[in-house]
Write a protein that holds these residues in place. Structure first.
Motif: not given
Ligand SMILES: O=C1C[C@@](O)(C(=O)O)C[C@@H](O)[C@@H]1O
Length: 219
Positions: A81, A146, A148-149, A152, A172-174, A183
């Motif tokens: 991904r 984590n 993910g979405a 938010h 969060h990874i990013s 985000r």
């Molecule tokens: O699914 C993810 C991954 C995430 O949580 C991250 O790990 O950076 C950041 C979120 O905004 C995104 O929806």
């Protein structure tokens, strides 16, 4: 004449999972000159430690704690991904590293991933012994999540984490703050003990190390 041999690496923080104790060994005595290789010796010693009876547990350092890492929607796709954002490591890689790191701290670590909000909430409840999968006992001392979405969007996830009173790290990874505006908002951050963003998958390791430090400090 007995002779002490130093091990390559001390068998530090060896976990006896049955009784949750730790043993430190950094040297061993031989009655005769040894012909056995160091690595074979260390392997044998680890196996021996694993089979020690529960009654020995009180002679060792008592520990410890257990961590649950939860990954939310789409994190099962790690590795394929959007690699420019999330890197090339798979979720399995991340989880295996985290388990090994936790074990090196004398901790146990479980992992859970789901694309479904309700399943994640059920898993959080079960960690505290509640709900259909719960048995009334708290199994988990810390959660690293984590979401993910769901970060938010999910009031339900926030309420679950607050509801079970298990301290958690949001990971969060990013760097979500350097990305789209939607985000930037997290429903969890103000309830998290710590928030990690932008360290890549190393963020999970940082979280495990942080939690280990907290657990060792009794917090
Ligand atoms: O699914 C993810 C991954 C995430 O949580 C991250 O790990 O950076 C950041 C979120 O905004 C995104 O929806």
């Amino acid at each position: 004449m007995a002779e002490a041999t130093r091990l390559h690496q001390p068998l530090r923080e060896h976990v006896l999972t049955k009784n949750h104790c730790r043993i430190t060994v950094d040297s061993i005595f031989f009655l005769d000159k040894h012909t056995i290789s160091q690595s074979l010796l260390e392997l044998s010693l680890r196996t021996l430690l694993q089979s020690l009876p529960t009654s020995l547990s009180h002679q060792s350092t008592i520990v410890m704690g257990s961590i649950l890492i939860i990954n939310g929607p789409n994190l099962n796709l790690l590795g394929t991904r959007e690699p420019a954002i999330y890197g090339s490591e798979t979720l399995k890689d991340v989880e295996n590293n985290a388990v090994a790191l936790a074990e090196s701290h004398g901790l146990t670590l479980q992992t859970f991933q789901s694309n479904h909000e309700g399943a994640i909430i059920d898993r959080i409840h079960a960690a505290a012994g509640f709900g259909p999968q719960g048995d009334g006992k708290k199994h988990i001392d810390w959660i690293i999540i984590n979401p993910g979405a769901l970060t938010h969007t999910s009031v339900g996830l926030r309420d679950a984490l607050v509801g079970v009173s298990i301290p958690f790290v949001e990971c969060h990874i990013s760097n979500v703050h350097a990305r789209e505006e939607f985000r930037h908002k997290s429903f969890l951050s103000d309830k998290a003990v710590a928030v990690i963003a932008g360290l890549g998958t190393f963020g999970y390791e940082a979280a495990v190390n942080f939690v280990a430090k907290k657990i060792k400090a009794g917090k």
